[in-house]
Write a protein that holds these residues in place. Structure first.
Motif, mmCIF file in Angstrom:
data_model
loop_
_atom_site.group_PDB
_atom_site.id
_atom_site.type_symbol
_atom_site.label_atom_id
_atom_site.label_comp_id
_atom_site.label_asym_id
_atom_site.label_seq_id
_atom_site.Cartn_x
_atom_site.Cartn_y
_atom_site.Cartn_z
ATOM 1 N N SER A 1 7.718 11.379 -5.717
ATOM 2 C CA SER A 1 7.281 11.912 -4.333
ATOM 3 C C SER A 1 7.446 10.707 -3.392
ATOM 4 C CB SER A 1 6.162 12.790 -4.182
ATOM 5 O OG SER A 1 6.219 13.923 -5.204
ATOM 6 N N VAL A 2 6.684 9.578 -3.727
ATOM 7 C CA VAL A 2 6.499 8.585 -2.959
ATOM 8 C C VAL A 2 8.128 8.038 -2.507
ATOM 9 C CG1 VAL A 2 5.908 6.051 -2.429
ATOM 10 C CG2 VAL A 2 4.457 7.826 -3.412
ATOM 11 N N ALA A 3 8.889 7.940 -3.764
ATOM 12 C CA ALA A 3 10.292 7.202 -3.528
ATOM 13 C C ALA A 3 11.160 8.176 -2.818
ATOM 14 C CB ALA A 3 10.784 7.283 -5.022
ATOM 15 N N ILE A 4 11.034 9.700 -2.849
ATOM 16 C CA ILE A 4 11.968 10.513 -2.192
ATOM 17 C C ILE A 4 11.322 10.382 -0.631
ATOM 18 C CG2 ILE A 4 12.257 12.961 -1.725
ATOM 19 C CD1 ILE A 4 12.114 12.866 -4.947
ATOM 20 N N PHE B 1 0.705 -1.125 0.179
ATOM 21 C CA PHE B 1 0.037 -0.011 -0.280
ATOM 22 C C PHE B 1 0.690 1.166 0.042
ATOM 23 C CE2 PHE B 1 -2.458 3.286 2.873
ATOM 24 C CZ PHE B 1 -3.335 3.464 1.444
ATOM 25 N N PHE B 2 1.880 1.310 0.685
ATOM 26 C CA PHE B 2 2.834 2.563 0.977
ATOM 27 C C PHE B 2 3.424 2.681 -0.317
ATOM 28 C CE2 PHE B 2 7.193 4.238 1.209
ATOM 29 C CZ PHE B 2 6.799 5.614 2.007
ATOM 30 N N HIS B 3 3.989 1.830 -1.231
ATOM 31 C CA HIS B 3 4.619 1.937 -2.354
ATOM 32 C C HIS B 3 3.647 2.137 -3.589
ATOM 33 C CE1 HIS B 3 8.602 1.555 -1.074
ATOM 34 N NE2 HIS B 3 8.245 0.522 -0.272
ATOM 35 N N LEU B 4 2.435 1.914 -3.272
ATOM 36 C CA LEU B 4 1.452 1.968 -4.652
ATOM 37 C C LEU B 4 0.431 3.341 -4.151
ATOM 38 C CD1 LEU B 4 0.856 -1.384 -5.846
ATOM 39 C CD2 LEU B 4 2.753 0.217 -6.517
ATOM 40 N N ILE B 5 0.672 4.155 -2.995
ATOM 41 C CA ILE B 5 -0.401 4.825 -2.407
ATOM 42 C C ILE B 5 -0.509 6.179 -3.359
ATOM 43 C CG2 ILE B 5 1.500 6.360 -1.333
ATOM 44 C CD1 ILE B 5 -0.823 6.467 1.195
ATOM 45 N N LEU C 1 -8.279 -2.846 1.436
ATOM 46 C CA LEU C 1 -9.171 -2.308 0.589
ATOM 47 C C LEU C 1 -8.631 -2.089 -0.788
ATOM 48 C CD1 LEU C 1 -11.931 -0.981 0.027
ATOM 49 C CD2 LEU C 1 -11.095 1.420 0.934
ATOM 50 N N PHE C 2 -7.407 -1.732 -0.694
ATOM 51 C CA PHE C 2 -6.685 -1.519 -1.972
ATOM 52 C C PHE C 2 -6.269 -2.474 -2.766
ATOM 53 C CE2 PHE C 2 -2.761 -0.668 -4.157
ATOM 54 C CZ PHE C 2 -2.974 0.435 -4.874
ATOM 55 N N ILE C 3 -5.914 -3.766 -1.927
ATOM 56 C CA ILE C 3 -5.461 -4.914 -2.309
ATOM 57 C C ILE C 3 -6.785 -5.590 -3.122
ATOM 58 C CG2 ILE C 3 -4.501 -7.352 -1.976
ATOM 59 C CD1 ILE C 3 -2.444 -5.426 -0.073
ATOM 60 N N PHE C 4 -7.854 -5.655 -2.215
ATOM 61 C CA PHE C 4 -9.111 -6.420 -2.747
ATOM 62 C C PHE C 4 -9.542 -5.860 -3.987
ATOM 63 C CE2 PHE C 4 -11.470 -8.494 1.121
ATOM 64 C CZ PHE C 4 -10.137 -9.060 1.629
ATOM 65 N N ILE D 1 7.734 -2.582 -9.537
ATOM 66 C CA ILE D 1 8.281 -3.203 -10.857
ATOM 67 C C ILE D 1 7.094 -4.149 -11.226
ATOM 68 C CG2 ILE D 1 9.890 -4.892 -11.663
ATOM 69 C CD1 ILE D 1 12.112 -3.707 -10.261
ATOM 70 N N ILE D 2 6.796 -5.056 -10.016
ATOM 71 C CA ILE D 2 5.482 -6.153 -10.652
ATOM 72 C C ILE D 2 4.174 -5.395 -11.097
ATOM 73 C CG2 ILE D 2 4.223 -7.645 -9.552
ATOM 74 C CD1 ILE D 2 6.505 -8.762 -8.047
ATOM 75 N N PHE D 3 3.777 -4.209 -10.247
ATOM 76 C CA PHE D 3 2.866 -3.421 -10.588
ATOM 77 C C PHE D 3 2.721 -2.960 -11.788
ATOM 78 C CE2 PHE D 3 0.196 0.306 -10.435
ATOM 79 C CZ PHE D 3 -1.236 -0.044 -10.025
#
Length: 423
Positions: free
Chosen positions: A406-409, A265-269, A340-343, A379-381
């Motif tokens: 931004s998420v990466a930074i 969730f954090f990396h795809l937020i 919720l995000f993954i479902f 990468i997988i996403f």
């Protein structure tokens, strides 16, 4: 000659990020927090043993308390015998690690044919900011080279999917490079389930038999090493916070699902506000049966959760929860949105469900480390997940590229902050 900053932005960015990792190499950067220690005290002594006496070290590898594959260590020992200086060996390893970004770039170009080189390079370059990539490129670890060959296997899998006649040659190359990835970092071996599922749908029984036969042939040396010679190094390491004699294999899937889901969730937020994903999230929230299912599932997970900080790892929300409140409440709060995000991705797509299950079972040990899933998640996403995201529109938006970075930074800064607090 007129130099266009806009036109050559990707080249400038690549050069700047390359210089940043060279600077990190010079100062001994270690944003993961344990990469330098693992290399100096776990890898380096065995590298020296392999360099001095390969045969004896190879046959007694399980006695050295190392649960990582010996393949990368053997390669580094080979380099050490040639160049003698650890500094040069590590510098060569760093530059070989850069092929990960190149393979990711070419994979993106295959998956998204509309991508021009400029945008493709900008997206691929985000890996330069990954604390895991930077730490493990500077301080060699088998996980990074395993990821490198895994992405190369994805490249040929994508070529296979895009080829009109489903070229069997690409299939075999995918299997070969996944095998190399698994030999270096065994966690990647479970992705063979995913690829076999897709090949089973495309080929007749003759080709499926060949695929199974090739997999068995490629796996035979590993089986012989582990079970015939009985050099079972996978359980010879120590697990922090665990009192057993060796590595703890953990089958408490509540721990894994909670921690890995929140890491995902954090990396795809940054994708939450994308229209198709946001609409899906609203749909699930408005459907009582799905909402009740999610709450029930979360309750069962929380009831069985027993992960503690002593085990180390756990992911960013786990650490934030303990840092601010000395409990798991903040983690459970983010867990709801994570599930919720993954479902929204897995309930109506077996492809996505299978990928999620594989991500869970790829971590058989007790400790769940962030480095196992970053930058792997992104990468997988982008390369494997099935979504209704209009990526052509998404990648052409400077705002969305900004959100990705931004998420990466943010994660990069949080990793620096964590290191500062520990120091």
């Amino acid at each position: 000659m007129y130099f266009s900053l806009k036109k050559n932005f990707s080249i400038i960015l690549l050069f700047f990020l390359y210089l940043s990792i060279i600077f990190g190499f010079v100062i001994g950067e270690d944003l993961n927090g344990g990469a330098a220690h693992d290399y100096n005290y776990a890898y380096k002594p065995i590298i020296e043993r392999f360099s001095n006496n390969f045969h004896e070290t190879f046959l007694k590898y399980d006695q050295y308390g190392q649960r990582h594959s010996p393949i990368l260590i053997i390669f580094l020992a080979f380099l050490f015998r040639i160049f003698e200086y650890d500094f040069i060996v590590r510098l060569i390893h760093l530059h070989l690690s850069l092929f990960l970004i190149l393979f990711f770039f070419h994979s993106l170009k295959i998956r998204f044919k509309f991508l021009n080189n400029n945008i493709g390079a900008i997206i691929a370059s985000i890996i330069f900011i990954s604390p895991t990539f930077r730490s493990l490129a500077i301080w060699p670890d088998s996980r990074l080279f395993g990821l490198l060959f895994f992405v190369l296997s994805l490249l040929y899998f994508l070529k296979f999917k895009e080829s009109k006649k489903k070229n069997f040659y690409y299939c075999l190359l995918n299997i070969l490079f996944l095998s190399l990835s698994s030999y270096i970092s065994p966690n990647f071996s479970v992705f063979s389930i995913y690829f076999f599922y897709h090949y089973f749908q495309k080929f007749d029984y003759k080709r499926i038999f060949i695929i199974i036969f090739v997999n068995l042939c490629l796996a035979f040396p590993a089986f012989y090493y582990l079970f015939i010679l009985k050099i079972f190094f996978l359980s010879s390491g120590k697990t922090p916070g665990f009192d057993g004699a060796g590595t703890a294999f953990d089958f408490n899937f509540a721990n894994k699902i909670i921690l890995i889901s929140t890491i995902i969730f954090f990396h795809l937020i940054n994708f939450i506000l994308e229209k198709s994903i946001f609409n899906k999230l609203k749909f699930f929230l408005n459907q009582k049966k799905y909402l009740l299912l999610l709450i029930l599932f979360q309750t069962i997970l929380i009831y069985n959760f027993n992960y503690t900080p002593d085990f180390t790892g756990g992911g960013i929300f786990f650490h934030m929860s303990y840092f601010f409140f000395k409990n798991n409440y903040l983690l459970y709060f983010f867990l709801f949105f994570s599930l919720l995000f993954i479902f929204s991705f897995i309930l109506k797509s077996f492809n996505n469900f299978l990928l999620f299950v594989i991500l869970i079972i790829s971590n058989i040990q007790l400790s769940v480390y962030h480095k196992y899933y970053e930058p792997l998640i992104l990468i997988i996403f982008l390369l494997l997940f099935e979504t209704k995201v209009d990526f052509k529109k998404y990648f052409n938006s400077k705002k969305n590229i900004f959100y990705l970075y931004s998420v990466a930074i943010i994660f990069f800064i949080l990793s620096i902050s964590k290191r500062s607090l520990i120091s």
